[in-house]
Design a protein around this motif. Structure first.
Motif, PDB file in Angstrom:
ATOM      1  N   SER A  98       0.811  -1.226   0.000  1.00 34.86           N
ATOM      2  CA  SER A  98       0.000   0.000   0.000  1.00 34.86           C
ATOM      3  C   SER A  98       0.841   1.272   0.000  1.00 34.86           C
ATOM      4  O   SER A  98       0.362   2.324  -0.413  1.00 34.86           O
ATOM      5  CB  SER A  98      -0.956   0.004   1.191  1.00 34.86           C
ATOM      6  N   GLU A  99       2.094   1.185   0.456  1.00 36.91           N
ATOM      7  CA  GLU A  99       2.962   2.366   0.465  1.00 36.91           C
ATOM      8  C   GLU A  99       3.138   2.950  -0.931  1.00 36.91           C
ATOM      9  O   GLU A  99       3.397   4.132  -1.081  1.00 36.91           O
ATOM     10  CB  GLU A  99       4.332   2.013   1.040  1.00 36.91           C
ATOM     11  N   GLU A 103      -2.127   7.548  -3.304  1.00 39.96           N
ATOM     12  CA  GLU A 103      -3.216   8.238  -3.997  1.00 39.96           C
ATOM     13  C   GLU A 103      -4.522   7.450  -3.947  1.00 39.96           C
ATOM     14  O   GLU A 103      -5.592   8.002  -4.206  1.00 39.96           O
ATOM     15  CB  GLU A 103      -2.841   8.518  -5.461  1.00 39.96           C
ATOM     16  N   CYS A 104      -4.457   6.200  -3.588  1.00 39.08           N
ATOM     17  CA  CYS A 104      -5.658   5.348  -3.542  1.00 39.08           C
ATOM     18  C   CYS A 104      -6.407   5.464  -2.219  1.00 39.08           C
ATOM     19  O   CYS A 104      -7.393   4.776  -1.994  1.00 39.08           O
ATOM     20  CB  CYS A 104      -5.283   3.902  -3.809  1.00 39.08           C
ATOM     21  N   PHE A 105      -5.950   6.344  -1.329  1.00 37.50           N
ATOM     22  CA  PHE A 105      -6.594   6.546  -0.033  1.00 37.50           C
ATOM     23  C   PHE A 105      -7.183   7.959   0.076  1.00 37.50           C
ATOM     24  O   PHE A 105      -7.375   8.463   1.165  1.00 37.50           O
ATOM     25  CB  PHE A 105      -5.578   6.348   1.095  1.00 37.50           C
ATOM     26  N   LEU A 106      -7.462   8.600  -1.041  1.00 37.35           N
ATOM     27  CA  LEU A 106      -7.823  10.006  -1.034  1.00 37.35           C
ATOM     28  C   LEU A 106      -9.139  10.340  -0.357  1.00 37.35           C
ATOM     29  O   LEU A 106      -9.383  11.489  -0.028  1.00 37.35           O
ATOM     30  CB  LEU A 106      -7.815  10.569  -2.461  1.00 37.35           C
ATOM     31  N   HIS A 111      -9.364   3.780   4.029  1.00 36.00           N
ATOM     32  CA  HIS A 111      -9.990   2.790   3.155  1.00 36.00           C
ATOM     33  C   HIS A 111      -9.488   2.947   1.714  1.00 36.00           C
ATOM     34  O   HIS A 111      -9.591   4.023   1.142  1.00 36.00           O
ATOM     35  CB  HIS A 111     -11.512   2.943   3.193  1.00 36.00           C
ATOM     36  N   PRO A 112      -8.965   1.871   1.129  1.00 36.93           N
ATOM     37  CA  PRO A 112      -8.456   1.964  -0.243  1.00 36.93           C
ATOM     38  C   PRO A 112      -9.596   2.073  -1.255  1.00 36.93           C
ATOM     39  O   PRO A 112     -10.704   1.608  -1.007  1.00 36.93           O
ATOM     40  CB  PRO A 112      -7.695   0.646  -0.425  1.00 36.93           C
ATOM     41  N   ASN A 113      -9.288   2.686  -2.380  1.00 38.39           N
ATOM     42  CA  ASN A 113     -10.281   2.755  -3.460  1.00 38.39           C
ATOM     43  C   ASN A 113     -10.261   1.443  -4.258  1.00 38.39           C
ATOM     44  O   ASN A 113      -9.537   0.506  -3.923  1.00 38.39           O
ATOM     45  CB  ASN A 113     -10.024   3.978  -4.356  1.00 38.39           C
ATOM     46  N   ALA A 118      -8.191  -3.867  -5.860  1.00 34.10           N
ATOM     47  CA  ALA A 118      -7.857  -4.855  -6.889  1.00 34.10           C
ATOM     48  C   ALA A 118      -6.411  -5.339  -6.736  1.00 34.10           C
ATOM     49  O   ALA A 118      -6.126  -6.525  -6.903  1.00 34.10           O
ATOM     50  CB  ALA A 118      -8.080  -4.268  -8.283  1.00 34.10           C
ATOM     51  N   VAL A 119      -5.502  -4.436  -6.402  1.00 37.02           N
ATOM     52  CA  VAL A 119      -4.101  -4.802  -6.194  1.00 37.02           C
ATOM     53  C   VAL A 119      -3.985  -5.755  -4.995  1.00 37.02           C
ATOM     54  O   VAL A 119      -3.280  -6.761  -5.051  1.00 37.02           O
ATOM     55  CB  VAL A 119      -3.224  -3.541  -5.988  1.00 37.02           C
TER      56      VAL A 119
END
Length: 137
Positions: A98-99, A103-106, A111-113, A118-119
């Motif tokens: 996740s590091e 940008e996926c936690f905006l 919570h991830p987008n 998907a990753v």
């Protein structure tokens, strides 16, 4: 309910919500984690332990959302990694993954987008396939 399902593979990710002030209890974290792991070991399930994703402070916040604590997350991750080594468990480091996707936690920094979800799903799938391939050989 998950125990009665009798799973073959169990994926456990603890610690993010444990860093919230109302849930903080480092003394019982390790004991409770081991108890959970042991309940699945008794079913002969393959257990994959994952770290929690990173926490991000967004929108000029100095602390993560929902009262979560970054330093405590690091402490819990260290406890988790130690448990993995001590009890010979499979491990997937979602924090490291996740590091690369801040940008996926905006939305809230926690919570991830869909992109990061998907990753994460792909990483879990690859770990399961790795286990499946080892069991076939």
């Amino acid at each position: 309910d998950s125990l009665s399902f009798q799973p073959d593979i169990v994926i456990i990710m603890l610690s993010t919500n444990d860093t919230r002030e109302m849930n903080r209890d480092t003394a019982s974290f390790k004991k409770d984690y081991l108890s959970l792991i042991e309940s699945y070991r008794q079913l002969n399930a393959t257990i994959i332990v994952t770290s929690s994703p990173e926490l991000y402070c967004l929108h000029k916040r100095s602390q993560p959302y929902f009262g979560m604590n970054r330093e405590l997350l690091t402490t819990y991750q260290e406890i988790t990694e130690k448990l993995v080594k001590e009890h010979d468990l499979l491990y997937l480091n979602l924090n490291k993954i996740s590091e690369q996707y801040g940008e996926c936690f905006l939305i809230d920094g926690v919570h991830p987008n869909k992109k990061l979800a998907a990753v994460i799903a792909q990483a879990v799938s690859e770990k399961i396939n790795e286990i499946d391939n080892e069991n076939r050989n």
